[in-house]
Design a protein around this motif. Structure first.
Motif, short mmCIF file in Angstrom:
data_model
loop_
_atom_site.label_atom_id
_atom_site.label_comp_id
_atom_site.label_asym_id
_atom_site.label_seq_id
_atom_site.Cartn_x
_atom_site.Cartn_y
_atom_site.Cartn_z
N UNK A 176 7.02 -1.62 1.54
CA UNK A 176 7.63 -0.54 2.31
C UNK A 176 6.66 -0.23 3.45
N UNK A 177 7.09 -0.39 4.71
CA UNK A 177 6.16 -0.21 5.84
C UNK A 177 5.38 1.11 5.80
N UNK A 178 6.06 2.21 5.40
CA UNK A 178 5.38 3.51 5.36
C UNK A 178 4.32 3.58 4.27
N UNK A 179 4.37 2.65 3.33
CA UNK A 179 3.45 2.68 2.19
C UNK A 179 2.60 1.41 2.14
N UNK A 180 2.15 0.96 3.29
CA UNK A 180 1.41 -0.29 3.37
C UNK A 180 0.11 -0.24 2.56
N UNK A 181 -0.42 0.94 2.34
CA UNK A 181 -1.68 1.07 1.59
C UNK A 181 -1.44 1.13 0.08
N UNK A 182 -0.19 0.92 -0.36
CA UNK A 182 0.16 1.05 -1.77
C UNK A 182 0.65 -0.26 -2.38
N UNK A 183 0.39 -0.38 -3.67
CA UNK A 183 1.02 -1.39 -4.51
C UNK A 183 2.10 -0.64 -5.28
N UNK A 184 3.29 -1.23 -5.38
CA UNK A 184 4.40 -0.49 -5.96
C UNK A 184 5.19 -1.32 -6.96
N UNK A 185 5.70 -0.61 -7.96
CA UNK A 185 6.66 -1.17 -8.91
C UNK A 185 7.89 -0.28 -8.89
N UNK A 186 9.06 -0.90 -8.97
CA UNK A 186 10.33 -0.16 -9.02
C UNK A 186 10.88 -0.17 -10.44
#
Length: 186
Positions: free
Chosen positions: A129-139
């Motif tokens: 997600x461009x706004x969350x470039x500093x994050x690793x994410x799981x859905x």
């Protein structure tokens, strides 16, 4: 021609969905103490505390009618678990939080009488997600039946509570004392 503007207070009318989201947020905060920020329908912004769990209802479809005047919808929810990408083993940490969240969802009713049990739970790494470039994410995605509206008693001449059952051979005139209400049978 523009749409009339509404205030945020007008949009947040009390409803089953408002109660459901409040109960979900409270259960997520209590059940996942490792998560520092839980929010429904967030506005993504800098400085959000991480790890975070953000979620929203992303779809509804017709459900099976309960036959009591309420509308049943199959609601689809999606949550995103966010972890700082600079953490050691950030993808694993995000996966662990997603699995803990799946445990929280297991057989979850959110202590509400107008929702069915959570089902169809899935989890996977989230796309960037461009706004969350500093994050690793799981859905994490799940579905849940939600019953909207008030129950209705469609028999005007018969007040609620007047329904009784009898079982053969204890039926008919003279056996009225053997009839049982649904409440007595529970």
């Amino acid at each position: 021609m523009s749409e009339p503007q509404t205030s945020s207070d007008e949009l947040a009318l009390p409803s089953e969905l408002t109660l459901l989201h409040g109960a979900m947020t409270a259960a997520m905060v209590a059940g996942l103490p490792q998560v520092k920020h839980v929010e429904a329908y967030p506005v993504l912004k800098e400085g959000m505390q991480l790890p975070a769990l953000i979620y929203a209802m992303t779809g509804v479809a017709p459900g099976t009618s309960p036959g009591d005047g309420r509308l049943c919808v199959k609601a689809t929810f999606e949550a995103c678990i966010l972890v700082e990408s600079g953490r050691k083993m950030a993808p694993l940490q995000a996966a662990i939080l997603a699995s803990k969240f799946m445990q929280l969802l297991d057989e979850q009713y959110w202590n509400l009488d107008f929702v069915g049990q959570v089902h169809g739970v899935q989890a996977m790494p989230s796309e960037m997600i461009p706004e969350l470039v500093r994050c690793t994410a799981w859905s994490v995605m799940w579905q849940q039946d939600v019953y909207l509206g008030q129950t209705e008693w469609p028999w005007e001449n018969e007040p609620p509570g007047s329904l009784v059952f009898a079982f053969s051979p204890d039926t008919g005139p003279g056996a009225e004392g053997d009839y049982q209400s649904p409440e007595e049978m529970a």
